[in-house]
Design a protein around this motif. Structure first.
Motif, PDB file in Angstrom:
ATOM      1  N   HIS A 180       0.830  -1.198   0.000  1.00 59.05           N
ATOM      2  CA  HIS A 180       0.000   0.000   0.000  1.00 59.05           C
ATOM      3  C   HIS A 180       0.870   1.256   0.000  1.00 59.05           C
ATOM      4  CE1 HIS A 180      -2.030   3.256   2.356  1.00 59.05           C
ATOM      5  NE2 HIS A 180      -2.980   3.019   1.455  1.00 59.05           N
ATOM      6  N   GLY A 181       1.956   1.232   0.754  1.00 56.18           N
ATOM      7  CA  GLY A 181       2.840   2.390   0.802  1.00 56.18           C
ATOM      8  C   GLY A 181       3.495   2.668  -0.535  1.00 56.18           C
ATOM      9  N   VAL A 182       4.017   1.617  -1.173  1.00 48.84           N
ATOM     10  CA  VAL A 182       4.719   1.792  -2.444  1.00 48.84           C
ATOM     11  C   VAL A 182       3.778   2.275  -3.543  1.00 48.84           C
ATOM     12  CG1 VAL A 182       5.886   0.564  -4.310  1.00 48.84           C
ATOM     13  CG2 VAL A 182       6.602   0.206  -1.943  1.00 48.84           C
ATOM     14  N   LEU A 183       2.621   1.605  -3.669  1.00 52.59           N
ATOM     15  CA  LEU A 183       1.738   1.889  -4.802  1.00 52.59           C
ATOM     16  C   LEU A 183       0.832   3.096  -4.580  1.00 52.59           C
ATOM     17  CD1 LEU A 183       0.675  -1.722  -5.890  1.00 52.59           C
ATOM     18  CD2 LEU A 183       2.504  -0.280  -6.795  1.00 52.59           C
ATOM     19  N   VAL A 184       0.297   3.241  -3.370  1.00 53.62           N
ATOM     20  CA  VAL A 184      -0.683   4.309  -3.122  1.00 53.62           C
ATOM     21  C   VAL A 184      -0.017   5.554  -2.555  1.00 53.62           C
ATOM     22  CG1 VAL A 184      -2.796   4.938  -1.893  1.00 53.62           C
ATOM     23  CG2 VAL A 184      -2.520   2.619  -2.796  1.00 53.62           C
ATOM     24  N   LEU A 185       0.684   5.406  -1.411  1.00 52.76           N
ATOM     25  CA  LEU A 185       1.308   6.560  -0.777  1.00 52.76           C
ATOM     26  C   LEU A 185       2.553   7.028  -1.520  1.00 52.76           C
ATOM     27  CD1 LEU A 185       0.978   5.500   2.969  1.00 52.76           C
ATOM     28  CD2 LEU A 185      -0.595   6.861   1.576  1.00 52.76           C
ATOM     29  N   GLY A 186       3.122   6.153  -2.315  1.00 56.58           N
ATOM     30  CA  GLY A 186       4.296   6.529  -3.099  1.00 56.58           C
ATOM     31  C   GLY A 186       3.929   6.904  -4.518  1.00 56.58           C
ATOM     32  N   ALA A 187       3.712   5.897  -5.377  1.00 56.19           N
ATOM     33  CA  ALA A 187       3.499   6.151  -6.802  1.00 56.19           C
ATOM     34  C   ALA A 187       2.263   7.008  -7.050  1.00 56.19           C
ATOM     35  CB  ALA A 187       3.389   4.818  -7.547  1.00 56.19           C
ATOM     36  N   TYR A 188       1.102   6.595  -6.492  1.00 58.68           N
ATOM     37  CA  TYR A 188      -0.116   7.332  -6.814  1.00 58.68           C
ATOM     38  C   TYR A 188      -0.122   8.726  -6.188  1.00 58.68           C
ATOM     39  CZ  TYR A 188      -4.917   8.780  -7.316  1.00 58.68           C
ATOM     40  OH  TYR A 188      -6.041   9.504  -7.639  1.00 58.68           O
ATOM     41  N   ARG A 189       0.318   8.863  -4.942  1.00 57.35           N
ATOM     42  CA  ARG A 189       0.250  10.163  -4.270  1.00 57.35           C
ATOM     43  C   ARG A 189       1.113  11.194  -4.985  1.00 57.35           C
ATOM     44  NH1 ARG A 189      -1.655  11.985   0.524  1.00 57.35           N
ATOM     45  NH2 ARG A 189      -0.640  13.808   1.454  1.00 57.35           N
ATOM     46  N   VAL A 190       2.328  10.823  -5.373  1.00 55.11           N
ATOM     47  CA  VAL A 190       3.187  11.753  -6.110  1.00 55.11           C
ATOM     48  C   VAL A 190       2.590  12.068  -7.470  1.00 55.11           C
ATOM     49  CG1 VAL A 190       5.442  12.032  -7.205  1.00 55.11           C
ATOM     50  CG2 VAL A 190       5.280  11.126  -4.874  1.00 55.11           C
TER      51      VAL A 190
END
Length: 713
Positions: free
Chosen positions: A371-381
């Protein structure tokens, strides 16, 4: 008239001999003309394609082709680059000449400007020497009427020996008349009997010696009179192309070689060296064009001159520069003010989707790291970049395109031409520099309009010295917090507005200085002559403006930014959430950079934020917050006073802010711009230099600011 919307592609591939895929019945028609005569508009009307049409020269810089069908024929219409001549002194002229020579055109349509016919006839007369069937299309008849000019087209047709038709590109009846005229031209059993251009007697005698020998060798594959002129001029590059096209070396034939020597001796005896031959040919073309205009163009009334537009105030020294500054300030204000609400709404939408994605990952019991890599990382940026980057571009590029369509941009280039000439560059760089304020990647792409490869490189390498819209949020925040004297918004602070304008003007001055430095070091050379036609002011076509600005500029730039934002988001999240000992990777890297950064009045976190903000400048401040607060995700400040308090708590002073401001103005281009530079130059060397040059400039400026401040404060 039936239309199809097929395209054979933008470049010349697929339209030269040996690559013909269409039916043998399909006619290949070349569409030639000066820049800004409505040629691409006619092409769009005939083929249904959406070529870019604009109100300043240099829009068409490559060959496009589309299919259209008239009453009697199916045609492949080839839109050649806009050019004033076929003497091949520029890439546009070379492409147009080579297609007319070797592209197998069955006919050519030469589009002329009815309001300035004499200039257009130069190209028409050259085309008549080269193509067997020619139709002269005198476009912009409506503008000639507004200028109260009468054109006798039947007399012009009789004088040239080819059909002539008058059109207005936006009039559907004119387009149908053009298609019918093409049918009549193609149905003619023989090539049009154009009146040959007369040259001075010694040159005519030399041609008579050479033409019979060429006629025997080439068998009608090229016009022998045109070929004789080119051989006498002695262009080795063109001679190689001619030999490749014919499959034989004309100079190897003894009879041709002997006739060429005799013709050369005859010219030498008449006092005409080879170096002056092209000047003599050009003079004959202009004299013939002038004579034709005297015969066919006349004013509708004796007081016609009173009806011409008054002197253009926007190109005068008194009004030109103030107008440019006011126009630039207005565009900035509209961009910044107009993007606030859309940016906030788009941010709420995209981060609302982030909450939905989080709920989905919780529901499927996904690991926290995923969740951190895909949502909070890739998607959020990605959401951050899109919400901050898209609205300003969606405002700036339509405004820029409106100015282009209305005819203001050529006048800006005219005003700045002298300054760029003194820097060893080209006035057209002014246009690409203005585009850079919206997005440096779009500005780099716009450098295609510059003919000289050397000057094009100068414009590419210096384009990132002007701040794009991605850098304005940080510039505004720093100026407001540390230099404007209050914590309010920039719109309510006159001092803040003046400081921002000063920063922008300073970046323009650095662009001039950098252009001067490059033109005298690694890109030495004389500045080229800058010939730019100032088009009339025209009412912008809002629909086409929106389509071109949104699809061809905004989405083009945004697409490249998105491709780099998502991977960068993953990297940022990993660095903020993976630890070495008691510190995150982000803080460890910032600590490692801190001694180096302190030399330039910065700290390691600032430098690290710029490094991780490589995909998009919009995320530099959020990365600063993330590092200073020790958070694992990007976040935005609650308010500017709160942000100033946080930065002051981290040791920021006005010197730190000044150095950060300078580095924000001058540092490496974003990833989207660098990718675009590589695509445009096809050179890793120039791409790396475009990275290093502004970075070195920014670091030197930061060093000078910090050292000077240390001496006095």
């Amino acid at each position: 008239m039936g239309l199809t919307r097929n395209s054979t592609g933008r470049q010349a591939a697929g339209i030269f001999p040996g690559t013909r895929d269409a039916s043998a019945q399909e006619k290949r028609i070349a569409l030639a003309g000066n820049p800004n005569v409505g040629k691409s508009t006619l092409f769009n009307a005939l083929t249904g394609m959406k070529q870019h049409t604009g109100n300043w020269p240099g829009k068409t810089v490559s060959v496009a082709a589309g299919h259209c069908r008239s009453t009697l024929h199916s045609c492949l219409l080839v839109d050649l680059p806009g050019t004033y001549s076929l003497m091949a002194h520029s890439p546009e002229e070379e492409i147009a000449r080579d297609f007319l020579c070797f592209g197998g055109a069955d006919a050519a349509v030469v589009v002329c400007d009815a309001s300035c016919l004499e200039r257009s006839l130069n190209l028409a007369l050259q085309t008549l020497e080269l193509v067997p069937r020619v139709l002269i299309c005198v476009n912009l008849m409506d503008e000639a009427e507004r200028r109260r000019l009468r054109l006798n087209l039947p007399r012009l047709s009789s004088a040239l020996g080819v059909p002539v038709i008058g059109t207005s590109a936006h009039n559907r009846t004119s387009v149908r008349d053009l298609a019918e005229a093409l049918d009549l031209l193609m149905e003619h059993p023989q090539a049009s009997l154009a009146r040959p251009l007369s040259y001075p007697a010694p040159l005519e005698a030399a041609l008579q010696l050479l033409e019979p020998q060429l006629r025997r060798q080439i068998g009608g594959r090229l016009p022998e009179r045109w070929l004789a002129l080119r051989l006498l001029e002695g262009d080795p590059e063109l001679e190689e192309k001619i030999s490749a096209f014919l499959g034989l070396h004309l100079s190897a034939d003894p009879a041709v070689q002997s006739a060429l020597e005799d013709a050369g001796n005859l010219l030498k005896a008449a006092g005409i060296p080879r170096e002056q031959l092209q000047d003599i040919v050009t003079a004959a073309l202009f004299q013939r064009a002038e004579a034709l205009c005297r015969e066919t163009v006349s004013p509708l009334s004796p007081d016609t001159q009173k009806n011409f537009p008054p002197r253009d105030l926007l190109t005068s020294r008194a009004f030109g520069y103030p107008f440019m500054l006011l126009l630039l300030a207005l565009v900035f204000w509209l961009t910044l003010a107009g993007a606030n609400l859309p940016s906030r709404l788009l941010s709420d939408l995209l981060f609302g989707i982030q909450d939905l994605l989080t709920c989905f990952f919780i529901r499927i019991h996904a690991p926290a790291w995923l969740h951190g890599v895909l949502v909070l990382g890739a998607y959020r940026v990605l959401a951050w970049v899109v919400s901050v980057m898209l609205p300003p571009m969606a405002v700036f590029f339509p405004l820029f395109t409106l100015l282009e369509d209305a005819g203001f941009l050529p006048r800006i280039a005219y005003n700045l031409d002298h300054a760029f000439q003194r820097c060893g560059s080209c006035g057209k760089q002014a246009l690409t520099m203005c585009m850079g304020f919206g997005c440096n990647a779009a500005g780099v792409t716009g450098c295609r309009i510059i003919d000289s490869p050397r000057e094009r490189l100068i414009a590419i390498l210096t384009n990132s010295l002007v701040p794009c819209n991605g850098r304005f949020p940080m510039l505004i925040a720093l100026i407001t917090m540390f230099f404007a004297g209050n914590g309010g918004g920039l719109s309510s602070s006159l001092s803040g507005a003046l400081l921002l304008t000063g920063a922008v003007l300073f970046s323009v001055g650095m662009t001039f200085s950098a252009s001067w430095l490059l033109s005298r070091t690694i890109l030495k050379g004389l500045p080229s002559f800058f010939t730019l036609e100032l088009p009339p002011y025209r009412k912008p076509r809002l629909g086409k403006v929106l389509i071109r600005s949104v699809f061809d500029r905004t989405l083009f730039v945004l697409g490249r930014a998105v491709c780099t934002a998502a991977p960068a988001g993953i990297l940022i999240w990993l660095m903020a959430n993976l630890s070495l000992g008691s510190s995150s990777l982000l803080n460890c890297c910032a600590g490692f950079l801190d001694p180096f950064a302190s030399l330039f009045g910065l700290d390691g976190v600032i430098l690290m934020a710029f490094i991780l903000g490589f995909p998009a400048n919009e995320i530099v401040i959020p990365i600063l917050l993330m590092a200073y607060l020790g958070q694992g995700i990007l976040s935005e400040p609650e308010s500017l006073p709160a942000l100033k308090e946080l930065l002051a708590g981290q040791g920021w002073t006005w010197v730190t802010a000044a150095c950060t401001l300078a580095f924000s103005l001058f540092h490496w281009p974003c990833s989207t711009t660098l990718i675009t530079i590589y695509h445009e130059t096809k050179s890793l060397r120039w791409t790396l230099l475009s990275f290093a040059f502004p970075t070195a400039l920014g670091l030197i400026l930061c060093f000078l600011i910090s050292r000077t401040a240390g001496l006095f404060f």
